[in-house]
Design a protein around this motif. Structure first.
Motif, PDB file in Angstrom:
ATOM      1  N   ILE A 102       0.841  -1.206   0.000  1.00 37.03           N
ATOM      2  CA  ILE A 102       0.000   0.000   0.000  1.00 37.03           C
ATOM      3  C   ILE A 102       0.874   1.254   0.000  1.00 37.03           C
ATOM      4  O   ILE A 102       0.657   2.181  -0.767  1.00 37.03           O
ATOM      5  CB  ILE A 102      -0.954   0.006   1.215  1.00 37.03           C
ATOM      6  CG1 ILE A 102      -2.013  -1.081   1.063  1.00 37.03           C
ATOM      7  CG2 ILE A 102      -1.633   1.377   1.363  1.00 37.03           C
ATOM      8  CD1 ILE A 102      -2.886  -1.284   2.287  1.00 37.03           C
ATOM      9  N   SER A 103       1.870   1.260   0.848  1.00 35.40           N
ATOM     10  CA  SER A 103       2.693   2.474   0.965  1.00 35.40           C
ATOM     11  C   SER A 103       3.593   2.673  -0.258  1.00 35.40           C
ATOM     12  O   SER A 103       4.140   3.746  -0.442  1.00 35.40           O
ATOM     13  CB  SER A 103       3.531   2.430   2.245  1.00 35.40           C
ATOM     14  OG  SER A 103       4.407   1.329   2.185  1.00 35.40           O
ATOM     15  N   ARG A 104       3.761   1.640  -1.082  1.00 41.78           N
ATOM     16  CA  ARG A 104       4.638   1.768  -2.260  1.00 41.78           C
ATOM     17  C   ARG A 104       3.886   1.604  -3.568  1.00 41.78           C
ATOM     18  O   ARG A 104       4.516   1.431  -4.623  1.00 41.78           O
ATOM     19  CB  ARG A 104       5.762   0.714  -2.190  1.00 41.78           C
ATOM     20  CG  ARG A 104       6.774   1.005  -1.103  1.00 41.78           C
ATOM     21  CD  ARG A 104       7.798  -0.111  -1.015  1.00 41.78           C
ATOM     22  NE  ARG A 104       7.191  -1.344  -0.563  1.00 41.78           N
ATOM     23  CZ  ARG A 104       7.747  -2.547  -0.661  1.00 41.78           C
ATOM     24  NH1 ARG A 104       8.932  -2.668  -1.225  1.00 41.78           N
ATOM     25  NH2 ARG A 104       7.125  -3.620  -0.214  1.00 41.78           N
ATOM     26  N   ALA A 105       2.567   1.622  -3.517  1.00 41.33           N
ATOM     27  CA  ALA A 105       1.796   1.473  -4.760  1.00 41.33           C
ATOM     28  C   ALA A 105       2.269   2.529  -5.756  1.00 41.33           C
ATOM     29  O   ALA A 105       2.534   3.665  -5.372  1.00 41.33           O
ATOM     30  CB  ALA A 105       0.311   1.627  -4.473  1.00 41.33           C
ATOM     31  N   PRO A 106       2.403   2.154  -7.048  1.00 37.00           N
ATOM     32  CA  PRO A 106       3.095   3.028  -7.992  1.00 37.00           C
ATOM     33  C   PRO A 106       2.292   4.214  -8.524  1.00 37.00           C
ATOM     34  O   PRO A 106       2.861   5.061  -9.197  1.00 37.00           O
ATOM     35  CB  PRO A 106       3.450   2.077  -9.138  1.00 37.00           C
ATOM     36  CG  PRO A 106       2.429   0.998  -9.068  1.00 37.00           C
ATOM     37  CD  PRO A 106       2.070   0.849  -7.628  1.00 37.00           C
ATOM     38  N   SER A 107       0.993   4.282  -8.265  1.00 38.64           N
ATOM     39  CA  SER A 107       0.243   5.469  -8.695  1.00 38.64           C
ATOM     40  C   SER A 107      -0.881   5.695  -7.692  1.00 38.64           C
ATOM     41  O   SER A 107      -1.215   4.804  -6.913  1.00 38.64           O
ATOM     42  CB  SER A 107      -0.344   5.266 -10.100  1.00 38.64           C
ATOM     43  OG  SER A 107      -1.429   4.351 -10.031  1.00 38.64           O
ATOM     44  N   LEU A 108      -1.462   6.877  -7.729  1.00 46.50           N
ATOM     45  CA  LEU A 108      -2.532   7.180  -6.775  1.00 46.50           C
ATOM     46  C   LEU A 108      -3.742   6.293  -7.017  1.00 46.50           C
ATOM     47  O   LEU A 108      -4.404   5.847  -6.082  1.00 46.50           O
ATOM     48  CB  LEU A 108      -2.921   8.662  -6.866  1.00 46.50           C
ATOM     49  CG  LEU A 108      -1.845   9.651  -6.400  1.00 46.50           C
ATOM     50  CD1 LEU A 108      -2.330  11.086  -6.593  1.00 46.50           C
ATOM     51  CD2 LEU A 108      -1.442   9.421  -4.948  1.00 46.50           C
ATOM     52  N   LYS A 109      -4.024   6.032  -8.290  1.00 48.57           N
ATOM     53  CA  LYS A 109      -5.162   5.165  -8.607  1.00 48.57           C
ATOM     54  C   LYS A 109      -4.944   3.764  -8.026  1.00 48.57           C
ATOM     55  O   LYS A 109      -5.828   3.183  -7.392  1.00 48.57           O
ATOM     56  CB  LYS A 109      -5.328   5.090 -10.133  1.00 48.57           C
ATOM     57  CG  LYS A 109      -6.490   4.238 -10.591  1.00 48.57           C
ATOM     58  CD  LYS A 109      -6.580   4.184 -12.109  1.00 48.57           C
ATOM     59  CE  LYS A 109      -6.579   2.742 -12.574  1.00 48.57           C
ATOM     60  NZ  LYS A 109      -6.543   2.576 -14.013  1.00 48.57           N
ATOM     61  N   ARG A 110      -3.741   3.235  -8.228  1.00 42.92           N
ATOM     62  CA  ARG A 110      -3.440   1.893  -7.709  1.00 42.92           C
ATOM     63  C   ARG A 110      -3.436   1.875  -6.184  1.00 42.92           C
ATOM     64  O   ARG A 110      -3.822   0.887  -5.560  1.00 42.92           O
ATOM     65  CB  ARG A 110      -2.077   1.410  -8.221  1.00 42.92           C
ATOM     66  CG  ARG A 110      -1.980   1.224  -9.720  1.00 42.92           C
ATOM     67  CD  ARG A 110      -2.911   0.162 -10.237  1.00 42.92           C
ATOM     68  NE  ARG A 110      -2.683  -0.113 -11.646  1.00 42.92           N
ATOM     69  CZ  ARG A 110      -3.556  -0.716 -12.433  1.00 42.92           C
ATOM     70  NH1 ARG A 110      -4.729  -1.109 -11.954  1.00 42.92           N
ATOM     71  NH2 ARG A 110      -3.287  -0.930 -13.699  1.00 42.92           N
ATOM     72  N   LYS A 111      -2.965   2.953  -5.605  1.00 40.14           N
ATOM     73  CA  LYS A 111      -2.911   3.028  -4.139  1.00 40.14           C
ATOM     74  C   LYS A 111      -4.337   2.960  -3.579  1.00 40.14           C
ATOM     75  O   LYS A 111      -4.620   2.188  -2.657  1.00 40.14           O
ATOM     76  CB  LYS A 111      -2.241   4.349  -3.746  1.00 40.14           C
ATOM     77  CG  LYS A 111      -1.857   4.489  -2.284  1.00 40.14           C
ATOM     78  CD  LYS A 111      -1.327   5.914  -2.072  1.00 40.14           C
ATOM     79  CE  LYS A 111      -0.611   6.086  -0.772  1.00 40.14           C
ATOM     80  NZ  LYS A 111       0.660   5.347  -0.725  1.00 40.14           N
ATOM     81  N   ALA A 112      -5.223   3.764  -4.168  1.00 35.42           N
ATOM     82  CA  ALA A 112      -6.607   3.790  -3.685  1.00 35.42           C
ATOM     83  C   ALA A 112      -7.266   2.421  -3.901  1.00 35.42           C
ATOM     84  O   ALA A 112      -7.945   1.891  -3.011  1.00 35.42           O
ATOM     85  CB  ALA A 112      -7.392   4.886  -4.404  1.00 35.42           C
ATOM     86  N   LEU A 172      -5.845  -0.160  -1.385  1.00 35.19           N
ATOM     87  CA  LEU A 172      -6.380   0.100  -0.038  1.00 35.19           C
ATOM     88  C   LEU A 172      -7.811  -0.409   0.071  1.00 35.19           C
ATOM     89  O   LEU A 172      -8.180  -1.072   1.039  1.00 35.19           O
ATOM     90  CB  LEU A 172      -6.418   1.611   0.186  1.00 35.19           C
ATOM     91  CG  LEU A 172      -5.557   2.238   1.253  1.00 35.19           C
ATOM     92  CD1 LEU A 172      -5.765   3.737   1.235  1.00 35.19           C
ATOM     93  CD2 LEU A 172      -5.792   1.686   2.627  1.00 35.19           C
ATOM     94  N   ALA A 173      -8.599  -0.103  -0.953  1.00 36.09           N
ATOM     95  CA  ALA A 173     -10.002  -0.531  -0.939  1.00 36.09           C
ATOM     96  C   ALA A 173     -10.085  -2.047  -0.963  1.00 36.09           C
ATOM     97  O   ALA A 173     -10.930  -2.653  -0.306  1.00 36.09           O
ATOM     98  CB  ALA A 173     -10.743   0.068  -2.129  1.00 36.09           C
ATOM     99  N   THR A 175      -1.355  -4.464 -17.618  1.00 33.09           N
ATOM    100  CA  THR A 175      -0.625  -3.205 -17.771  1.00 33.09           C
ATOM    101  C   THR A 175       0.886  -3.471 -17.739  1.00 33.09           C
ATOM    102  O   THR A 175       1.645  -2.898 -18.531  1.00 33.09           O
ATOM    103  CB  THR A 175      -1.014  -2.221 -16.644  1.00 33.09           C
ATOM    104  OG1 THR A 175      -2.436  -2.097 -16.644  1.00 33.09           O
ATOM    105  CG2 THR A 175      -0.383  -0.859 -16.847  1.00 33.09           C
TER     106      THR A 175
END
Lengths: 250, 333
Positions: free
Chosen positions: B69-79, B82-83, B184
Motif C-alpha cells: 500500500i505504501s509503495r503502490a506506484p500510482s494514486l489510482k493503484r494506491k486507492a 487500499l479498498a 498493464t
C-alpha cells in the motif's frame, strides 16, 4: 491568479495525500478489526480528494503534468503540506487526535468552500465536507474514549495532546498564495475558521477530560516546504516505484 | 480470499441414527440449515472450523497485500489496493459473524489464530516481492478463491452461503482488477514484463496448491460433500482453475511455468482441458505445516497488532463501563 490558486490547491492536495498515506500505514495493524476497516476508509476519502486536487493543480499549471507527477515526482522541499499531517502515527491516541485536529479544521473549511467562485473547489467541498464531518465523529469519539478510559489511555492521550497541539496553529495560517485566493473568494479564509475549530475541540476535550495547552512557539514551515525529518522517509517509500522506473505506466 | 485446501468434515457423532437421517433428508432436499436449527455436532464443528479458517485467511491475507500500500506506484493503484485490502478485512468481519452464529466468539477464534491452533490459507505465507505480485495475487489467488467460493454460495449452512454471495462479488472484482494490473505490466516496459513473468513463476504452483491435496489423499472430503458444505472435489476445482487461467496467461504473452502443460482434447468428458505437471507435494506439506517463508512473520505481525492494541480495547471497555455507571442513576429515577 491561476499560479496562486495552483499553489494553494497543491497545499490542500498535499495535506490530504500525506494524511491519507499515514492512515493507510495502519491497514492490517489496527487495534481491532473494525478499525482495520475504518482507517482505510478515512484514508480513501483523503486520497480521493487529493487526486482531484492534484489533477486540478496540474491543469492550472498547464504543463501537461498528471496527478501522479504531482504526487510522486516532487521532492520534500516542494511538498507544501502542513506539518501536522506528516507527524508519524506513533500510537492510536496520536493517530486519532491528529485526525480530529485536521478534520475539525477541514469540515468548516469545506463548508465555507461551498460558496467559492471556483466550480471545482465547490465540487470537492460538497463531498469532502460530509467526509470530514464523520471523521470528526469517529476520531472525536475515540479521543473521548481514550481520554476518559483507563489510566494508560489517559496518559497516552495527554501525551498526544502535548506532542501535537503545537502543530495546530499552522492550520489557520495562510500562505501568500492561499491569502490571495481567499481575497478573490476562491478559497476560504483560514484564520476565520479558528473559532469553529476551537468550539469543536473544546466540546470534545471537555468530555475527554483533556485540556488544550497554550502554544507559545507553534511549529510551522510546511507551506514553505520546510518539513520535519519524517516526511523524507514517507516520500522515499511512497515515491519509490516512480523513481526507480522513470516513465513507466502502471 | 480462501480456498478449501485441507478442510475436512468432522464426522464424529453421538446423535441417534434417526436424528442424523432426518438431518440428511433436509440437506438432500437442499434446505438451508439456520443457526438455531438442530444439527449434528460434527456439522457444527466442521463449519466453525471452516468458517473460522476462512475468516483468518481474509485477515492474514491483508498483510502480504498491505505490504505494497505504501509503495503502490500510482494514486489510482494506491486507492484501489487500499479498498481491496479493506474489502478483505470486511470479509473477515462478515465471516467471523457467520461463525459466531454457531456459538463461538470472535475473541476465541482470534486466540486460536494467534496460538497457531487455527489454520489459515498457506498461500499467505509466501512473500510479496514486487508490485507485480499484487496483480498476480488478484488474478491467481483471488481467482482460485472464487473457484472455491462460488459453490460455497450454495453451501447448506445459510449464514455462510449468504455471506459468500457478497464476498464472491467483491472477489470477482478483485480478480479482474488484478488481471488488469498484470496486463498493464505485460504491455509495459521490458522490466515491467519481466516483473510480471517473475511473479507468475512464483505464484503459479502455490495457487494450484490452494485447492488442497489430490482427491485420493484428501481426508474427510466425502462427509463434507454429503453435508453439501463442499460441492466439488479438490481436483475438479483445480482443473477448472487451470482451464480458465492458462488462456488468460497466453493472452498476456506470459508463460505458465509448467513445461508439462498441454491441451488434452479427451479431458473433461471430451470437452478438452489442460494436463499439468506434477505438483510439489513436499513443498505443499512443508508450507501447510507452518514452514512457509513468511509463516512466523505473519502470525507475529497479527499478534503484535493485537497486543499493541490491547490498551485501546481496554480503554473502550472502561469508558463504556463509566458511561453505563453514569447513566444508571438517571435511569433509576
Amino acid at each position: 491568479m491561476s499560479e496562486a490558486l495552483k499553489q494553494a490547491v497543491l497545499e490542500l492536495a498535499d495535506d490530504h495525500l500525506i494524511l491519507g498515506h499515514r492512515l493507510s500505514e495502519w491497514c492490517g495493524h489496527a487495534p481491532m478489526l473494525e478499525e482495520d476497516l475504518a482507517l482505510p476508509n478515512m484514508a480513501l476519502d483523503l486520497i480521493g480528494s487529493a487526486r482531484t486536487l492534484y489533477g486540478y493543480a496540474a491543469r492550472l499549471e498547464g504543463q501537461g503534468r498528471s496527478e501522479d507527477d504531482m504526487a510522486y515526482l516532487r521532492t520534500e522541499r516542494e511538498y507544501l503540506n502542513c506539518l501536522l499531517v506528516e507527524r508519524p502515527n506513533r500510537d492510536f491516541a496520536h493517530t486519532m487526535l491528529r485526525q480530529l485536529y485536521f478534520a475539525a479544521f477541514m469540515e468548516p473549511y469545506w463548508q465555507a468552500a461551498l460558496s467559492s467562485r471556483d466550480e471545482l473547489v465547490v465540487g470537492v467541498a460538497g463531498k469532502a465536507a460530509k467526509e470530514m464531518a464523520y471523521h470528526i465523529r469517529h476520531a472525536g469519539e475515540w479521543v473521548i474514549r481514550l481520554g476518559d478510559g483507563t489510566e494508560e489511555s489517559t496518559r497516552r492521550m495527554r501525551e498526544a495532546v502535548e506532542d501535537l497541539h503545537l502543530y495546530t496553529p499552522e492550520l489557520f495560517a495562510a500562505s501568500p498564495a492561499a491569502a490571495a485566493c481567499a481575497e478573490e473568494g476562491l478559497l476560504p479564509d483560514r484564520a476565520a475558521l479558528r473559532p469553529a475549530w476551537e468550539r469543536t475541540i473544546a466540546m470534545i476535550f471537555d468530555e475527554a477530560l483533556l485540556e488544550a495547552p497554550e502554544v507559545p512557539f507553534p511549529r510551522e514551515g510546511g507551506r514553505q516546504g520546510l518539513h520535519g525529518e519524517e516526511l523524507g522517509h514517507l516520500l522515499a517509500e511512497m515515491q519509490w516505484a516512480q523513481r526507480v522506473y522513470p516513465g513507466a505506466q502502471w | 480470499m480462501y480456498s478449501q485446501g485441507l478442510i475436512g468434515a468432522d464426522g464424529r457423532s453421538t446423535e441417534t441414527p434417526e436424528f442424523l437421517e432426518a438431518f440428511q433428508r433436509r440437506i438432500d432436499a437442499e434446505e438451508k440449515i439456520e443457526p438455531n436449527d438442530p444439527m449434528p455436532e460434527g456439522y457444527r464443528r466442521t463449519l466453525v472450523r471452516q468458517i473460522g479458517q476462512h475468516a483468518h485467511s481474509e485477515i492474514v491475507g491483508m498483510l502480504p497485500e498491505g505490504n505494497w500500500i505504501s509503495r503502490a506506484p500510482s494514486l489510482k493503484r494506491k486507492a484501489a489496493l487500499l479498498a481491496k485490502v479493506q474489502d478483505e478485512g470486511g470479509h473477515g468481519l462478515y465471516l467471523y459473524s457467520a461463525a459466531e452464529t454457531l456459538g463461538v466468539s470472535r475473541e476465541e477464534m482470534t486466540e486460536e489464530l494467534h496460538s497457531g491452533k487455527a489454520k489459515y490459507s498457506s498461500i499467505f505465507n509466501y512473500p510479496t516481492l514486487s508490485w507485480a505480485d499484487i496483480g498476480v495475487i488478484g488474478w491467481l489467488v483471488d481467482g482460485a478463491a472464487i473457484m472455491n467460493q462460488i459453490p460455497l454460495c450454495r453451501c447448506s449452512f445459510g449464514p455462510y452461503a449468504r455471506a459468500m454471495i457478497r464476498v464472491c462479488k467483491e472477489e470477482s472484482f478483485h480478480q479482474r482488477q488484478g488481471y488488469e494490473i498484470v496486463m498493464t505490466l505485460a504491455r509495459g516496459t521490458p522490466e515491467q514484463k519481466e516483473m510480471a513473468q517473475d511473479a507468475l513463476n512464483r505464484w503459479w504452483w502455490p495457487s494450484l496448491m490452494m485447492f488442497g491435496p489430490h482427491d485420493a489423499d484428501s481426508q474427510h472430503s466425502d462427509q463434507s460433500m454429503k453435508w453439501k458444505i463442499k460441492r466439488f472435489t479438490n481436483d475438479q476445482l483445480r482443473q477448472q482453475f487451470i482451464d480458465a487461467t492458462v488462456p488468460q496467461a497466453e493472452y498476456l504473452g506470459l508463460t505458465v511455468p509448467d513445461p508439462d502443460l498441454a491441451w488434452n482434447p479427451e479431458k473433461n468428458a471430451g470437452k478438452g482441458g489442460y494436463d499439468h505437471g506434477p505438483i510439489d507435494w513436499d513443498e505443499f506439506w512443508r508450507v501447510v505445516k507452518g514452514h512457509g517463508p513468511m509463516a512466523r512473520d505473519r502470525i507475529r505481525d497479527r499478534r503484535r497488532a493485537w497486543d499493541k492494541g490491547a490498551w485501546v480495547r481496554e480503554a473502550a471497555r472502561a469508558h463504556a463501563a463509566k458511561r453505563a455507571a453514569r447513566a444508571r442513576p438517571i435511569a433509576a429515577e
